[in-house]
Every structure is written in C-alpha cells, then in structure tokens.
Motif scaffolding. Sequence first.
Motif, PDB file in Angstrom:
ATOM      1  N   HIS A 218      25.305  62.540  28.744  1.00  0.00           N
ATOM      2  CA  HIS A 218      24.902  63.715  27.989  1.00  0.00           C
ATOM      3  C   HIS A 218      26.027  64.743  28.055  1.00  0.00           C
ATOM      4  O   HIS A 218      26.252  65.370  29.094  1.00  0.00           O
ATOM      5  CB  HIS A 218      23.618  64.323  28.567  1.00  0.00           C
ATOM      6  CG  HIS A 218      22.444  63.400  28.539  1.00  0.00           C
ATOM      7  ND1 HIS A 218      21.508  63.401  27.531  1.00  0.00           N
ATOM      8  CD2 HIS A 218      22.059  62.413  29.398  1.00  0.00           C
ATOM      9  CE1 HIS A 218      20.599  62.478  27.767  1.00  0.00           C
ATOM     10  NE2 HIS A 218      20.910  61.864  28.891  1.00  0.00           N
ATOM     11  N   ARG A 239      12.242  64.111  36.650  1.00  0.00           N
ATOM     12  CA  ARG A 239      13.041  64.874  35.695  1.00  0.00           C
ATOM     13  C   ARG A 239      14.238  65.478  36.415  1.00  0.00           C
ATOM     14  O   ARG A 239      14.140  65.951  37.545  1.00  0.00           O
ATOM     15  CB  ARG A 239      12.192  65.953  35.038  1.00  0.00           C
ATOM     16  CG  ARG A 239      12.855  66.622  33.855  1.00  0.00           C
ATOM     17  CD  ARG A 239      11.884  67.487  33.049  1.00  0.00           C
ATOM     18  NE  ARG A 239      12.515  67.931  31.826  1.00  0.00           N
ATOM     19  CZ  ARG A 239      12.573  67.226  30.705  1.00  0.00           C
ATOM     20  NH1 ARG A 239      11.994  66.026  30.666  1.00  0.00           N
ATOM     21  NH2 ARG A 239      13.182  67.674  29.626  1.00  0.00           N
ATOM     22  N   GLY A 258      19.096  73.715  32.852  1.00  0.00           N
ATOM     23  CA  GLY A 258      18.260  72.927  31.963  1.00  0.00           C
ATOM     24  C   GLY A 258      17.778  71.674  32.648  1.00  0.00           C
ATOM     25  O   GLY A 258      17.955  71.492  33.865  1.00  0.00           O
ATOM     26  N   SER A 259      17.187  70.780  31.867  1.00  0.00           N
ATOM     27  CA  SER A 259      16.640  69.548  32.435  1.00  0.00           C
ATOM     28  C   SER A 259      16.608  68.455  31.390  1.00  0.00           C
ATOM     29  O   SER A 259      16.740  68.704  30.187  1.00  0.00           O
ATOM     30  CB  SER A 259      15.229  69.797  32.988  1.00  0.00           C
ATOM     31  OG  SER A 259      14.328  70.109  31.930  1.00  0.00           O
ATOM     32  N   PHE A 260      16.429  67.234  31.856  1.00  0.00           N
ATOM     33  CA  PHE A 260      16.235  66.101  30.961  1.00  0.00           C
ATOM     34  C   PHE A 260      15.654  64.949  31.766  1.00  0.00           C
ATOM     35  O   PHE A 260      15.737  64.913  33.002  1.00  0.00           O
ATOM     36  CB  PHE A 260      17.546  65.676  30.283  1.00  0.00           C
ATOM     37  CG  PHE A 260      18.569  65.068  31.199  1.00  0.00           C
ATOM     38  CD1 PHE A 260      18.730  63.697  31.282  1.00  0.00           C
ATOM     39  CD2 PHE A 260      19.386  65.876  31.981  1.00  0.00           C
ATOM     40  CE1 PHE A 260      19.676  63.127  32.132  1.00  0.00           C
ATOM     41  CE2 PHE A 260      20.342  65.329  32.824  1.00  0.00           C
ATOM     42  CZ  PHE A 260      20.477  63.943  32.903  1.00  0.00           C
ATOM     43  N   GLU A 264      15.845  60.938  27.132  1.00  0.00           N
ATOM     44  CA  GLU A 264      15.584  62.172  26.392  1.00  0.00           C
ATOM     45  C   GLU A 264      16.839  63.025  26.324  1.00  0.00           C
ATOM     46  O   GLU A 264      17.698  62.949  27.203  1.00  0.00           O
ATOM     47  CB  GLU A 264      14.481  62.989  27.068  1.00  0.00           C
ATOM     48  CG  GLU A 264      13.136  62.325  27.130  1.00  0.00           C
ATOM     49  CD  GLU A 264      12.097  63.217  27.820  1.00  0.00           C
ATOM     50  OE1 GLU A 264      10.984  62.717  28.048  1.00  0.00           O
ATOM     51  OE2 GLU A 264      12.420  64.385  28.131  1.00  0.00           O
ATOM     52  N   ARG A 267      17.515  69.658  27.656  1.00  0.00           N
ATOM     53  CA  ARG A 267      16.767  70.818  27.168  1.00  0.00           C
ATOM     54  C   ARG A 267      17.117  71.998  28.065  1.00  0.00           C
ATOM     55  O   ARG A 267      16.900  71.940  29.279  1.00  0.00           O
ATOM     56  CB  ARG A 267      15.268  70.518  27.214  1.00  0.00           C
ATOM     57  CG  ARG A 267      14.403  71.611  26.605  1.00  0.00           C
ATOM     58  CD  ARG A 267      12.960  71.132  26.525  1.00  0.00           C
ATOM     59  NE  ARG A 267      12.356  70.967  27.847  1.00  0.00           N
ATOM     60  CZ  ARG A 267      11.326  70.174  28.109  1.00  0.00           C
ATOM     61  NH1 ARG A 267      10.823  69.420  27.142  1.00  0.00           N
ATOM     62  NH2 ARG A 267      10.819  70.105  29.316  1.00  0.00           N
ATOM     63  N   ASP A 270      14.953  78.284  28.920  1.00  0.00           N
ATOM     64  CA  ASP A 270      14.955  79.497  28.109  1.00  0.00           C
ATOM     65  C   ASP A 270      14.535  80.689  28.975  1.00  0.00           C
ATOM     66  O   ASP A 270      13.362  81.037  29.060  1.00  0.00           O
ATOM     67  CB  ASP A 270      14.006  79.336  26.918  1.00  0.00           C
ATOM     68  CG  ASP A 270      14.066  80.521  25.963  1.00  0.00           C
ATOM     69  OD1 ASP A 270      15.047  81.290  26.033  1.00  0.00           O
ATOM     70  OD2 ASP A 270      13.127  80.680  25.154  1.00  0.00           O
TER      71      ASP A 270
END
Length: 361
Positions: A218, A239, A258-260, A264, A267, A270
């Motif tokens: 990623h 995760r 963030g995370s994923f 996936e 993300r 926010d």
Amino acid sequence: MARSAPLDRRRFLKMAGAAWAAGLAPGGAFALDRTDAVFASGFMDADGSFGLATLAEDGRIIDRVGLPARSHGMAYSAETGHTVAFARRPGTFALIFDTRGRTAPQVIHCGEDRHFFGHGCFSPDGRLLYASENDFDANRGTVGIYAAADGYQRIGEFDTHGIGTHDMTVSPDGSMLVVANGGIETHPDFGRTKLNLDRMEPSLTLIDAATGTLIEKHGMPHALRQLSTRHVDMDASGRIWFACQYEGPRNDMPPLAGSFARGEPIRFLDLPETATRALANYVGAIAVNRPAGLVGLVSPKGGVSLSVEIATGRIVRRHIVRDAAGIAPAKDDFAVTSYAGRFGDRTEPVAFDQHLLRLGR
C-alpha cells in the motif's frame, strides 16, 4: 512482536523467575512488589551513558541494563522472556536481555553492509527475531532474520519491498509480517541525513513470514508522497494501524494515522482539525490497547497524546505531555513517557527514549 493483551505483575514475575527478582537492588524490588504492570524503555543517564530500564507503572525504575550506545525501539517474547533493544539508525547493535535471569545480556550485530532501523519483533513462538534493516548500498529495506534459539545467529533476510524501513510487527499466528517503509533514503556515510525528500516512496507492506513473498503493498497517494509511514500496531480484529511523520511544508495538515485490513485499501483516521494541528505533523509512536478498544498516538513536537476509540474514531482522551516520547497500553488507557524522564506523575533523572514497551502477551 504481535502486541497483544499485556500481563500483570504476578504473571510477569512467574515468567521472569526468582533469580532475576532476587538480584534487584532494594529500590527496584520495592517498586516491583507494588506494581501491577511492567514496562521497558531505553534511556540516557545524566552522565551521557545509555541503558534499557525496566519500569513499574508509577514510573519507578525497577532495573537497568547498560547499552553501548543509544537505542530506539524494543521487542519482547513472552515465550522466552527475552527483551531486545535495537540501536537507533544507523546503529549496528541490538542487546538481548533475559528477564528470567538464565543468561547474561548479549549484544549482537547486524550483517555486513547493513544497519538496524531501530525496530523488530519476535515470532509468536519466540524462535525467530525479525529486525528492520537497511541494505544501504542497494537502497532497499530488508528484514534480518535471527535464530533466537541458536544464539541469535543471523540466518537470512527478506526484502521489505520498500525503502527507509522502520517499524514492523507480526500477525498473531506468525504467518505474516507487517512493515512500515518510511520511504526515505539514507546512507551511513551521511549520518541521519534524509537524501530524497523530493522523491519519497512511503509504503506499508504485508510479507509472507515463511517465504518473504510480498502479499500486499500500500503506497501513499501521490499528493501525500512526503507522508513517511513509520510505526504500526494491530488491534484485536487483526486490523493494522499506522502512524506517520510528514516531511512536507509545515503549514500543510495531512492525515497522520490510519488503518487497513488485508485485502482492503488504507483508510486515514479523520481527526478534528484541532487534534491534527496539535500533532504538529509528527506522530512519534502508536500503540493499541486491545482490551479497551483504543489506539494511542503521541507527538513529541506537539507535546500531546491522544486516545482514539477504534470503533468510532472519536478522541476520548487528550493529554498535554511536554516532550512526549513512548506510549504503551495501560489498564484503561495508555502510559506515556517523556524525553525529560517523566512517566505518569513521576520524573526520574534520565531521558527516556522514543518508545515504551509493556512487557507481556
């Protein structure tokens, strides 16, 4: 290390063994007797020497082990009781400390034409130690593989499929390595100078722990190519959470965490603008408190720590911590150290280094 649920003092003592506990100085034994959690952190003493400290939850130093130079991150195996402190980039040593008191501290070195990037993790069974390293002549990140059961002999390496490799962790079943490639080119001939800030290549990679095969990669979006992916942890669902340091203009306010999950896209978290501004474009460390369902972020530049609810992304606690350094899971939240020697409400006459590890599984 797969950073899972921590253990309490009683379980730690059972694992550490009577020999280690009996060898503590009176002050350390007193602190250990009254703590429900045990932590570890690198530090610099007032005389300029370096060491690895075992800490009680109130910040008292239980025990110390000397280091040949400054350390950075650490790894712990609950199976063997070994704690490893890795040299700060571009150092070449790692110190292994046996909390069960069976062996003396051991210093190992990385392979020729390599240096450590300051982080690593154990396989869940404690048989292998994985270390983030730099193949600096080829400008590629590597994972050095060390046989813990055979005196920590270096037995191989994997490509991290990126550059500027920093933090890493392993899945609970031991099948997959998670690597943060910061994307920054360095070479020991130039010390800690960052050589490619105009063409960074940050990424997060998932690697097969048995073969070194790339599972997923990623990269950061092109507009965020100066967002260096630095630290990672995993939550109870598997995760992956990551934290970044921004090398672009100071006035920018990019997302910093963030995370994923496998399969996936990433993300970003926010956060409110006030929180992002408080982090000052620099998250120095990240930790997940699995039982509490929280992810914690600290910024030494912003002097702040944030506790974020994983399920909602909501900030549930914000603490001002001047010179914030390390972060690790505590009972209901997070423990945070500072470069000024502060841990909770206590200050020791040392400078804690950037990372804090809660010993346990």
